[in-house]
Design a protein around this motif. Structure first.
Motif, short mmCIF file in Angstrom:
data_model
loop_
_atom_site.label_atom_id
_atom_site.label_comp_id
_atom_site.label_asym_id
_atom_site.label_seq_id
_atom_site.Cartn_x
_atom_site.Cartn_y
_atom_site.Cartn_z
N VAL A 199 41.03 32.08 46.54
CA VAL A 199 41.61 31.69 45.26
C VAL A 199 40.83 32.39 44.15
O VAL A 199 39.60 32.28 44.09
N LEU A 212 38.99 23.20 35.77
CA LEU A 212 40.40 23.44 36.01
C LEU A 212 41.14 23.44 34.68
O LEU A 212 41.17 22.42 33.98
N TRP A 268 50.58 23.17 34.45
CA TRP A 268 50.78 23.76 35.79
C TRP A 268 51.65 25.02 35.75
O TRP A 268 51.95 25.59 36.78
N VAL A 304 38.73 27.96 37.92
CA VAL A 304 39.66 28.31 39.00
C VAL A 304 41.00 28.79 38.44
O VAL A 304 41.62 28.10 37.64
N TYR A 348 44.11 28.81 39.64
CA TYR A 348 45.06 28.32 40.64
C TYR A 348 46.46 28.87 40.36
O TYR A 348 46.80 29.26 39.24
N ARG A 349 47.29 28.88 41.39
CA ARG A 349 48.65 29.40 41.25
C ARG A 349 49.49 28.50 40.33
O ARG A 349 49.28 27.29 40.28
N ALA A 405 49.16 24.36 43.44
CA ALA A 405 47.97 24.20 42.59
C ALA A 405 46.97 23.26 43.24
O ALA A 405 45.75 23.52 43.22
N ASP A 431 45.24 25.02 46.05
CA ASP A 431 44.30 26.03 45.57
C ASP A 431 42.99 25.41 45.08
O ASP A 431 41.90 25.91 45.39
N VAL A 432 43.09 24.35 44.31
CA VAL A 432 41.84 23.77 43.77
C VAL A 432 41.05 23.11 44.90
O VAL A 432 39.81 23.11 44.88
#
Length: 309
Positions: A58, A77, A82, A108, A110-111, A121, A124-125
């Motif tokens: 990631v 984060l 999102w 991060v 994330y996607r 998400a 990913d996290v």
């Protein structure tokens, strides 16, 4: 209290720009416009180094503080419903936490939805957090002193992550978190227009992220987590804002954690709007909130470090 004058000025600047609401822009333009809000974050704090890394596959940006390690480690984060947001757009926020807390910060990337809807998400996290837990020592960090923080959608992900990895974190820091995607709290209506984050934008974000899925799923809305799950969660610092549509669900989550026996520090910042923590260049309360976060992290790491796993 009335709306804080600094927040009123921010809203005035945005209104004067004539730009459409983010939820009315094509997605690439919305993402670019959201990251441009970083111009309101203020001067970036100096840190020892930054590095783009792969956190178990990631993408993430790693910030190291000045001084000798091992340092505590904070997973951060970003917000953006999102759908928007990036580690680059939150660079100043991450730097401020790195310097203020004297911690390694792993921000991060994330996607994002709609290309990658729930649970991308969350997955990913979680992957990034497990990587941090496994590699903290090699990064110059202390694997016994970990914490997680996030704002808005990132606060949602931080809460979910804290619930899924009990025993990992000394503290969860939730900045005006989204904890209930049913959008059923009074503040959604009360503050749903005119205060940066709108009810229409919230609907757009949640539709992109979860579509027709059950919004009471605890991985979507941590407010609905089982009591035994919350009872195993780490202590929490929860910051809410008076003029935020998400205010009531942050307050409700603080109450649920406290009822489950979790130590909770909850501060509602009067006169503030959603996202004020990331507006430090224009909103003085952002600095006070950052200092509060850094002090809470210091207490958590030095009083009750998380067990290494």
């Amino acid at each position: 209290m009335p709306l804080d004058p600094a927040c009123r000025d921010v809203l005035g600047i945005l209104a004067a720009s004539g730009a459409p609401p983010l939820d009315e822009l094509p997605l690439p333009e919305a993402r670019a416009a959201y990251d441009q809000l970083a111009a309101f974050a203020g001067a970036p704090a100096p840190v020892a180094s930054t590095e783009d890394v792969s956190a178990g596959g990631v993408p993430a940006r790693l910030y190291r503080p000045e001084g000798e390690g091992p340092h505590p480690v904070l997973i951060f984060l970003h917000g953006g419903g999102w759908v928007l947001g990036s580690a680059a757009g939150y660079d100043t926020v991450a730097r401020g936490l790195c310097a203020g807390a004297g911690a390694i910060v792993v921000s991060v990337d994330y996607r994002l939805a709609p290309e990658h809807p729930f649970p991308a998400a969350v997955d990913d996290v979680r992957t990034a957090a497990l990587w941090v837990r496994a590699t903290a020592a090699s990064l110059g960090g202390d694997p016994a002193r970990l914490a997680v923080a996030g704002d808005s959608a990132g606060g949602n992900l931080a809460a979910v992550l804290a619930n899924e990895l009990p025993g990992t974190f000394a503290l969860q820091v939730l900045l005006y978190p989204g904890t209930d995607l049913t959008m059923s709290h009074p503040s959604v209506v009360e503050n749903g227009e005119g205060y940066l984050l709108t009810r229409a934008a919230m609907t757009w974000f949640t539709d992109q992220y979860v579509g027709q899925l059950d919004r009471r799923n605890p991985r979507v809305s941590p407010l609905y987590a089982a009591e035994e799950t919350l009872a195993a969660a780490p202590p929490a610092l929860i910051i809410t804002a008076e003029f935020d549509p998400l205010r009531d669900e942050g307050t409700a989550y603080a109450a649920r954690l406290a009822a489950a026996g979790v130590p909770v520090e909850h501060t509602s910042y009067p006169g503030m709007i959603h996202a004020f923590f990331a507006l430090g260049g224009l909103v003085p309360a952002a600095e006070r909130a950052r200092d509060q976060v850094c002090a809470a992290l210091d207490r958590a790491w030095n009083r009750a470090p998380a067990a290494s796993a």
